[in-house]
Motif scaffolding. Structure first.
Motif, PDB file in Angstrom:
ATOM      1  N   HIS A   1       9.853  11.846  16.472  1.00 10.47           N
ATOM      2  CA  HIS A   1       9.971  11.324  15.111  1.00 10.47           C
ATOM      3  C   HIS A   1      11.284  11.782  14.495  1.00 10.47           C
ATOM      4  O   HIS A   1      11.935  12.704  14.987  1.00 10.47           O
ATOM      5  CB  HIS A   1       8.796  11.771  14.235  1.00 10.47           C
ATOM      6  N   VAL A   2      11.653  11.132  13.378  1.00  6.45           N
ATOM      7  CA  VAL A   2      12.784  11.566  12.564  1.00  6.45           C
ATOM      8  C   VAL A   2      12.290  11.708  11.123  1.00  6.45           C
ATOM      9  O   VAL A   2      11.333  11.036  10.721  1.00  6.45           O
ATOM     10  CB  VAL A   2      13.965  10.577  12.631  1.00  6.45           C
ATOM     11  N   PRO A   3      12.923  12.569  10.321  1.00  3.77           N
ATOM     12  CA  PRO A   3      12.449  12.791   8.960  1.00  3.77           C
ATOM     13  C   PRO A   3      12.978  11.743   7.987  1.00  3.77           C
ATOM     14  O   PRO A   3      14.078  11.217   8.151  1.00  3.77           O
ATOM     15  CB  PRO A   3      13.022  14.175   8.623  1.00  3.77           C
ATOM     16  N   PHE A   4      12.190  11.469   6.971  1.00  4.67           N
ATOM     17  CA  PHE A   4      12.608  10.580   5.876  1.00  4.67           C
ATOM     18  C   PHE A   4      12.070  11.190   4.586  1.00  4.67           C
ATOM     19  O   PHE A   4      11.204  10.631   3.929  1.00  4.67           O
ATOM     20  CB  PHE A   4      12.067   9.167   6.102  1.00  4.67           C
ATOM     21  N   GLU A   5      12.596  12.358   4.246  1.00  2.00           N
ATOM     22  CA  GLU A   5      11.989  13.190   3.208  1.00  2.00           C
ATOM     23  C   GLU A   5      12.525  12.936   1.813  1.00  2.00           C
ATOM     24  O   GLU A   5      11.852  13.239   0.827  1.00  2.00           O
ATOM     25  CB  GLU A   5      12.173  14.659   3.576  1.00  2.00           C
ATOM     26  N   CYS A   6      13.746  12.436   1.706  1.00  3.95           N
ATOM     27  CA  CYS A   6      14.356  12.231   0.387  1.00  3.95           C
ATOM     28  C   CYS A   6      15.279  11.024   0.471  1.00  3.95           C
ATOM     29  O   CYS A   6      16.120  10.947   1.369  1.00  3.95           O
ATOM     30  CB  CYS A   6      15.126  13.478  -0.027  1.00  3.95           C
ATOM     31  N   VAL A   7      15.116  10.076  -0.431  1.00  4.80           N
ATOM     32  CA  VAL A   7      15.880   8.829  -0.415  1.00  4.80           C
ATOM     33  C   VAL A   7      16.913   8.857  -1.544  1.00  4.80           C
ATOM     34  O   VAL A   7      16.595   9.230  -2.673  1.00  4.80           O
ATOM     35  CB  VAL A   7      14.952   7.616  -0.597  1.00  4.80           C
TER      36      VAL A   7
ATOM     37  N   ALA B   1       6.725  11.071  -0.669  1.00  2.21           N
ATOM     38  CA  ALA B   1       5.422  11.731  -0.546  1.00  2.21           C
ATOM     39  C   ALA B   1       5.170  12.138   0.909  1.00  2.21           C
ATOM     40  O   ALA B   1       5.644  11.489   1.851  1.00  2.21           O
ATOM     41  CB  ALA B   1       4.309  10.795  -1.023  1.00  2.21           C
ATOM     42  N   ASP B   2       4.408  13.217   1.076  1.00  2.89           N
ATOM     43  CA  ASP B   2       4.155  13.756   2.418  1.00  2.89           C
ATOM     44  C   ASP B   2       3.562  12.713   3.370  1.00  2.89           C
ATOM     45  O   ASP B   2       3.806  12.754   4.574  1.00  2.89           O
ATOM     46  CB  ASP B   2       3.198  14.947   2.334  1.00  2.89           C
TER      47      ASP B   2
ATOM     48  N   GLU C   1      12.701  -2.740  -4.514  1.00  4.40           N
ATOM     49  CA  GLU C   1      11.324  -2.621  -5.024  1.00  4.40           C
ATOM     50  C   GLU C   1      10.922  -1.164  -5.191  1.00  4.40           C
ATOM     51  O   GLU C   1      10.272  -0.800  -6.179  1.00  4.40           O
ATOM     52  CB  GLU C   1      10.350  -3.322  -4.074  1.00  4.40           C
ATOM     53  N   LEU C   2      11.295  -0.326  -4.231  1.00  8.48           N
ATOM     54  CA  LEU C   2      10.977   1.100  -4.341  1.00  8.48           C
ATOM     55  C   LEU C   2      11.800   1.766  -5.434  1.00  8.48           C
ATOM     56  O   LEU C   2      11.291   2.612  -6.174  1.00  8.48           O
ATOM     57  CB  LEU C   2      11.228   1.791  -2.997  1.00  8.48           C
ATOM     58  N   LEU C   3      13.081   1.388  -5.540  1.00  9.35           N
ATOM     59  CA  LEU C   3      13.949   2.023  -6.529  1.00  9.35           C
ATOM     60  C   LEU C   3      13.634   1.590  -7.958  1.00  9.35           C
ATOM     61  O   LEU C   3      13.959   2.306  -8.906  1.00  9.35           O
ATOM     62  CB  LEU C   3      15.418   1.728  -6.198  1.00  9.35           C
ATOM     63  N   TRP C   4      12.991   0.421  -8.132  1.00  7.33           N
ATOM     64  CA  TRP C   4      12.540   0.044  -9.485  1.00  7.33           C
ATOM     65  C   TRP C   4      11.446   0.994  -9.953  1.00  7.33           C
ATOM     66  O   TRP C   4      11.335   1.304 -11.138  1.00  7.33           O
ATOM     67  CB  TRP C   4      12.000  -1.387  -9.503  1.00  7.33           C
ATOM     68  N   ILE C   5      10.628   1.464  -9.018  1.00 10.71           N
ATOM     69  CA  ILE C   5       9.540   2.398  -9.369  1.00 10.71           C
ATOM     70  C   ILE C   5      10.112   3.771  -9.687  1.00 10.71           C
ATOM     71  O   ILE C   5       9.760   4.401 -10.690  1.00 10.71           O
ATOM     72  CB  ILE C   5       8.527   2.500  -8.218  1.00 10.71           C
ATOM     73  N   GLN C   6      10.999   4.258  -8.832  1.00 12.11           N
ATOM     74  CA  GLN C   6      11.668   5.552  -9.027  1.00 12.11           C
ATOM     75  C   GLN C   6      13.017   5.477  -8.336  1.00 12.11           C
ATOM     76  O   GLN C   6      13.105   5.081  -7.180  1.00 12.11           O
ATOM     77  CB  GLN C   6      10.839   6.694  -8.450  1.00 12.11           C
TER      78      GLN C   6
ATOM     79  N   GLN D   1       0.828  -1.204   0.000  1.00 15.23           N
ATOM     80  CA  GLN D   1       0.000   0.000   0.000  1.00 15.23           C
ATOM     81  C   GLN D   1       0.866   1.259   0.000  1.00 15.23           C
ATOM     82  O   GLN D   1       0.603   2.209  -0.748  1.00 15.23           O
ATOM     83  CB  GLN D   1      -0.920   0.001   1.225  1.00 15.23           C
ATOM     84  N   ILE D   2       1.901   1.261   0.830  1.00 14.29           N
ATOM     85  CA  ILE D   2       2.794   2.417   0.884  1.00 14.29           C
ATOM     86  C   ILE D   2       3.589   2.532  -0.409  1.00 14.29           C
ATOM     87  O   ILE D   2       3.765   3.642  -0.947  1.00 14.29           O
ATOM     88  CB  ILE D   2       3.735   2.299   2.099  1.00 14.29           C
ATOM     89  N   LYS D   3       4.050   1.421  -0.926  1.00 15.21           N
ATOM     90  CA  LYS D   3       4.847   1.427  -2.157  1.00 15.21           C
ATOM     91  C   LYS D   3       4.107   2.096  -3.312  1.00 15.21           C
ATOM     92  O   LYS D   3       4.702   2.815  -4.120  1.00 15.21           O
ATOM     93  CB  LYS D   3       5.228  -0.009  -2.531  1.00 15.21           C
ATOM     94  N   ALA D   4       2.804   1.888  -3.374  1.00 11.75           N
ATOM     95  CA  ALA D   4       2.010   2.422  -4.477  1.00 11.75           C
ATOM     96  C   ALA D   4       1.962   3.952  -4.489  1.00 11.75           C
ATOM     97  O   ALA D   4       1.737   4.553  -5.532  1.00 11.75           O
ATOM     98  CB  ALA D   4       0.591   1.858  -4.412  1.00 11.75           C
ATOM     99  N   SER D   5       2.172   4.583  -3.316  1.00 12.41           N
ATOM    100  CA  SER D   5       2.107   6.049  -3.254  1.00 12.41           C
ATOM    101  C   SER D   5       3.326   6.627  -2.538  1.00 12.41           C
ATOM    102  O   SER D   5       3.264   7.722  -1.987  1.00 12.41           O
ATOM    103  CB  SER D   5       0.832   6.487  -2.520  1.00 12.41           C
ATOM    104  N   PHE D   6       4.437   5.906  -2.564  1.00  8.82           N
ATOM    105  CA  PHE D   6       5.603   6.274  -1.774  1.00  8.82           C
ATOM    106  C   PHE D   6       6.277   7.551  -2.270  1.00  8.82           C
ATOM    107  O   PHE D   6       6.699   8.388  -1.474  1.00  8.82           O
ATOM    108  CB  PHE D   6       6.618   5.125  -1.790  1.00  8.82           C
ATOM    109  N   TRP D   7       6.376   7.715  -3.591  1.00  6.86           N
ATOM    110  CA  TRP D   7       7.161   8.820  -4.148  1.00  6.86           C
ATOM    111  C   TRP D   7       6.289  10.043  -4.423  1.00  6.86           C
ATOM    112  O   TRP D   7       5.146   9.912  -4.825  1.00  6.86           O
ATOM    113  CB  TRP D   7       7.843   8.392  -5.445  1.00  6.86           C
TER     114      TRP D   7
END
Length: 303
Positions: A74-80, A56-57, A45-50, A6-12
């Motif tokens: 919390h800690v940020p995870f804004e850009c991979v 994403a927010d 799997e995520l990097l194959w998509i982008q 579910q997250i993968k589908a809207s991750f980027w």
């Protein structure tokens, strides 16, 4: 469908900032060989998509039970980071250099960070062929915090960042017409990474893009890397932009490093000065931007 799917589908996000060219199987194999590790299947799997970029927010924050220098909960995870060598974009392949530059532990692969703090795949317990855990590293305080036992679990724990603006700039955020500041900042960062802002971009956003290009290079690889990675005209534009935002001391710091550009030890010795000028979470920079936007809204396309 699992939560990971579910997250993968809207991750980027839609932002082009930080992206590498589409990942290939050969590039993935070459990266594992260069880094000396087996990368988690969930990450690939995520990097194959982008291949890297802005998250994403909805998924740009990971909750913690212990406070960090970033926040209480919390800690940020804004850009991979992706896998590649696009100029001005950090990559997983930059890990060996960045680990040395920021005095981080060996046997990790950096996923996200800005110099002050990082989120990384941690192979110290698993070994290079095992499933790494995910750990937060604070380069300023030389502390770390385990986040998740593996990358898939880490992704499944991601949430939206619901924090509010800092107290110092809360009054500025409340002023009419400044609800677009987040968008302005993100566009400027994208333009800085691309190299140029589109024709017709408001002048304040152009100046911010010049500044953020060099700032983000310094946050990723240190002042020496920023001076080496950016052409002289880009450095001059960035220093002019710093003065435009009232950050003359920051401009003088960059000028000093340029003057000693062949002395890597000098550049490294001034990284602590950079951190002191920017303050926690780069608040001096973000505050200067918000105050300038409040004082000169037309420069940023604001009413």
């Amino acid at each position: 469908m699992t939560r990971f799917d579910q997250i993968k589908a809207s991750f980027w996000s839609d932002s082009p900032h930080g992206r590498q060219p589409p990942l290939t199987h050969q590039a993935a194999r070459d990266a594992e060989c260069a880094l000396g590790v087996k990368l988690p299947a969930a990450l690939l799997e995520l990097l194959w998509i982008q291949n890297g970029g802005v998250v994403a927010d909805e998924w740009c924050s990971y909750p913690t039970s212990d406070p960090t220098s970033w926040a209480e909960d919390h800690v940020p995870f804004e850009c991979v980071m992706g896998i590649g060598r696009v100029e001005a974009n950090l990559s997983l392949l930059d890990t060996p250099y960045l680990v040395g530059e920021w005095d981080l532990p060996a046997h990790i692969v950096l996923l996200a960070g800005d110099g002050h703090s990082w989120i990384a795949l941690d192979y110290r317990a698993s070994g290079p062929r095992g499933e790494p855990s995910v750990t937060w590293f604070d380069a300023d305080t030389q502390t770390e915090l385990p986040l998740a036992p593996d990358f898939r679990s880490f992704v499944e724990g991601l949430t939206r960042d619901a924090t509010s603006p800092t107290d110092e700039v809360e009054e500025v955020w409340r002023r009419p017409g400044l609800d677009e500041l987040d968008s302005i900042w993100n566009h400027a960062a994208d333009y800085g990474a691309d190299g140029e802002a589109p024709e017709g971009t408001p002048p304040g956003i152009v100046q911010l893009s010049y500044l953020l290009r060099v700032h983000n290079s310094a946050m990723g690889g240190g002042l020496g890397f920023a001076v080496e990675a950016n052409e002289p005209y880009r450095l001059k534009r960035a220093m002019d932009a710093m003065r435009y935002f009232g950050l003359a001391e920051l401009a003088e710091l960059i000028a000093d490093v340029i003057e000693h550009d062949l002395d890597g030890d000098h550049a490294e010795s001034r990284n602590d000065d950079l951190k002191a000028l920017l303050g926690p979470r780069d608040e001096a920079l973000t505050t200067a931007f918000r105050v300038k936007a409040a004082d000169s809204p037309a420069d940023f396309g604001l009413r």
